[in-house]
Enzyme design. Structure first.
Site, PDB file in Angstrom:
ATOM      1  N   CYS A   1      16.889  54.106  42.457  1.00 51.59           N
ATOM      2  CA  CYS A   1      16.833  54.352  41.010  1.00 51.59           C
ATOM      3  C   CYS A   1      15.511  54.930  40.531  1.00 51.59           C
ATOM      4  O   CYS A   1      15.436  55.452  39.414  1.00 51.59           O
ATOM      5  CB  CYS A   1      17.133  53.062  40.245  1.00 51.59           C
ATOM      6  SG  CYS A   1      18.808  52.453  40.487  1.00 51.59           S
TER       7      CYS A   1
ATOM      8  N   HIS B   1      22.708  56.353  33.232  1.00 49.41           N
ATOM      9  CA  HIS B   1      21.725  56.242  34.318  1.00 49.41           C
ATOM     10  C   HIS B   1      22.172  57.067  35.520  1.00 49.41           C
ATOM     11  O   HIS B   1      22.720  56.541  36.489  1.00 49.41           O
ATOM     12  CB  HIS B   1      21.573  54.761  34.685  1.00 49.41           C
ATOM     13  CG  HIS B   1      20.664  54.488  35.846  1.00 49.41           C
ATOM     14  ND1 HIS B   1      19.600  55.296  36.191  1.00 49.41           N
ATOM     15  CD2 HIS B   1      20.672  53.460  36.761  1.00 49.41           C
ATOM     16  CE1 HIS B   1      18.990  54.792  37.252  1.00 49.41           C
ATOM     17  NE2 HIS B   1      19.628  53.685  37.615  1.00 49.41           N
TER      18      HIS B   1
ATOM     19  N   CYS C   1      13.796  49.031  37.906  1.00 52.76           N
ATOM     20  CA  CYS C   1      14.047  48.233  39.105  1.00 52.76           C
ATOM     21  C   CYS C   1      14.690  49.143  40.139  1.00 52.76           C
ATOM     22  O   CYS C   1      15.185  50.226  39.821  1.00 52.76           O
ATOM     23  CB  CYS C   1      14.931  47.028  38.791  1.00 52.76           C
ATOM     24  SG  CYS C   1      16.579  47.443  38.188  1.00 52.76           S
TER      25      CYS C   1
ATOM     26  N   GLY D   1      17.176  49.149  43.801  1.00 53.99           N
ATOM     27  CA  GLY D   1      18.062  48.430  44.693  1.00 53.99           C
ATOM     28  C   GLY D   1      17.364  48.011  45.978  1.00 53.99           C
ATOM     29  O   GLY D   1      16.480  48.720  46.466  1.00 53.99           O
TER      30      GLY D   1
END
Length: 425
Positions: A137, A356, A388, A390
């Site tokens: 991300c 996103h 954040c 993954g």
């Protein structure tokens, strides 16, 4: 006090370079400090080595499989933002030292070739290299950090960082249904209605196919299509958990599955000044951290303090935050953990409303943040982007408003190398 200020001005003037080689040397000139690099700080003449952002654009963000980009190839999302950087800055594309694209879901070699083709379509010559990077991300923000680091290291003077994701082409398990998180949608709707996103969005000419008839239609996508201004808490209560039967995460309190792209043009400050380009932001610091994978969403709560400290700041010095709303739970936790003022965070909505597109979010956020900082002017000097990641990580970067540089901005700590002679030590 006035006398002290005048003395400071005189001393700072000693650090300014001569106007030209032919200019008469002043009585006191800037030179290497006798203490070498063991001095407490180093000041670069005219902040020439600052890494600055001169342009940042994005596409609209659209719902995957159902939105305006559902029939648009991934590389066709990247071409318009690449072209915008060239056309709006009048940059000679052959001067770009490298292009780094953050992208997540597509197979690495395939997406790298697609991005390379996008650069060709946008007008870059084959002499300009390109690579992709994947830190999930944070990939778009990682691309910005990579380019900034390479410029700082002297590998090249001008680089482009970008982000791309087509979650229609490269699908994930989430179904991409409408996300009615109220506050994020409310702020995003207000920003869109007031025209705030127009400065950062590049219209994309593409086609859309009617799933029933197969008819193709030419369209122009110039607005985010995931924003739901009329949503309510009543709608939220009807949504089913997305991951487990008794869970609390729903499509209403998680980021949307989306398609989109963004690109950022970075260069040394002195190069930008020589070209007469506007300096819209200054890259100040970046941090990537690891956290417990079981609570991966807490990443920003750890990454933001690290990045802020690296920039020589305190949390309270930051005027605006763009924190990716991967899930409402982790977003709320991070804001509360850091004690952030809600009025400073995601002021124009976040991923729960905008969407996103994994690899593109970091690059998108740079454009959104710097445009908002520009609108706020002198009342907004420092901004932070964070998300954040993954598998248990977090990333954050600190930016400074482009016209906010003062005489002391370039004072920064450097490591001690002990280059003094033994007699002097």
């Amino acid at each position: 006090m006035e006398k002290a200020i005048n003395r400071q001005r005189v001393l700072l003037a000693h650090l300014e370079p001569a106007a030209s080689p032919a200019a008469a040397a002043p009585a006191i000139t800037a030179s290497a400090c006798a203490a070498g690099d063991s001095a407490a700080y180093h000041r670069g003449a005219c902040f020439a080595d600052d890494v600055v952002i001169v342009a940042a654009y994005r596409t609209a963000i659209c719902k995957s499989k159902r939105g305006g980009f559902k029939d648009t190839p991934a590389e066709d999302l990247l071409v318009p933002v690449f072209k915008a950087l060239i056309d709006k800055t009048k940059l000679n594309p052959s001067e770009v030292g490298d292009i780094v694209v953050g992208t997540v879901l597509a197979p690495g070699s395939q997406r790298a070739i697609e991005c390379r083709m996008a650069a060709f379509y946008a007008g870059f010559p084959d002499t300009v290299p390109l690579m992709t990077v994947n830190r999930q991300c944070s990939s778009g923000l990682q691309a910005v950090a990579n380019v900034a680091s390479n410029i700082k290291a002297g590998l090249y003077d001008i680089g482009i960082a970008a982000g791309l994701e087509s979650m229609t082409v490269n699908q994930v398990r989430l179904d991409g249904q409408v996300n009615p998180k109220v506050e994020s949608h409310r702020k995003a709707a207000a920003a869109a209605a007031s025209g705030k996103f127009k400065e950062e969005i590049v219209p994309v000419h593409t086609k859309i196919v009617d799933p029933k008839t197969g008819e193709e239609k030419e369209i122009v996508v110039s607005a985010d299509d995931g924003i739901r201004p009329g949503t309510s808490l009543a709608v939220l209560s009807k949504l089913k958990p997305a991951f487990s039967k008794d869970g609390t995460t729903t499509a209403g309190n998680a980021s949307q599955v989306s398609d989109g792209a963004g690109a950022v043009l970075l260069m040394r400050r002195d190069i930008a000044m020589q070209k007469g380009l506007p300096i819209v932001g200054v890259f100040r610091s970046f941090a990537a951290v690891g956290v417990d994978p079981a609570v991966m969403g807490v990443g920003p709560a750890v990454a933001i303090p690290a990045a802020v400290k690296a920039a020589g700041l305190q949390i309270d010095d930051v005027d605006l935050f763009e924190i990716n709303e991967a899930f409402a739970s982790q977003y709320v936790y991070c804001c509360k953990k850091l004690g952030l003022d809600p009025a400073k965070v995601n002021v124009n909505g976040g991923a729960m409303a905008l969407g996103h597109p994994l690899g593109a979010t970091g690059a998108r956020s740079v454009s959104t943040l710097l445009n908002e900082m520009k609108r706020r002017g002198k009342d907004c000097r420092f901004g932070v982007i964070s998300m954040c990641i993954g598998s248990g990580m977090g990333a954050a970067a600190v930016f400074e408003r482009g016209d906010a540089v003062d005489e002391l901005t370039n004072a920064r700590c450097i490591p001690t190398h002990n280059r003094l002679s033994k007699d002097a030590m």
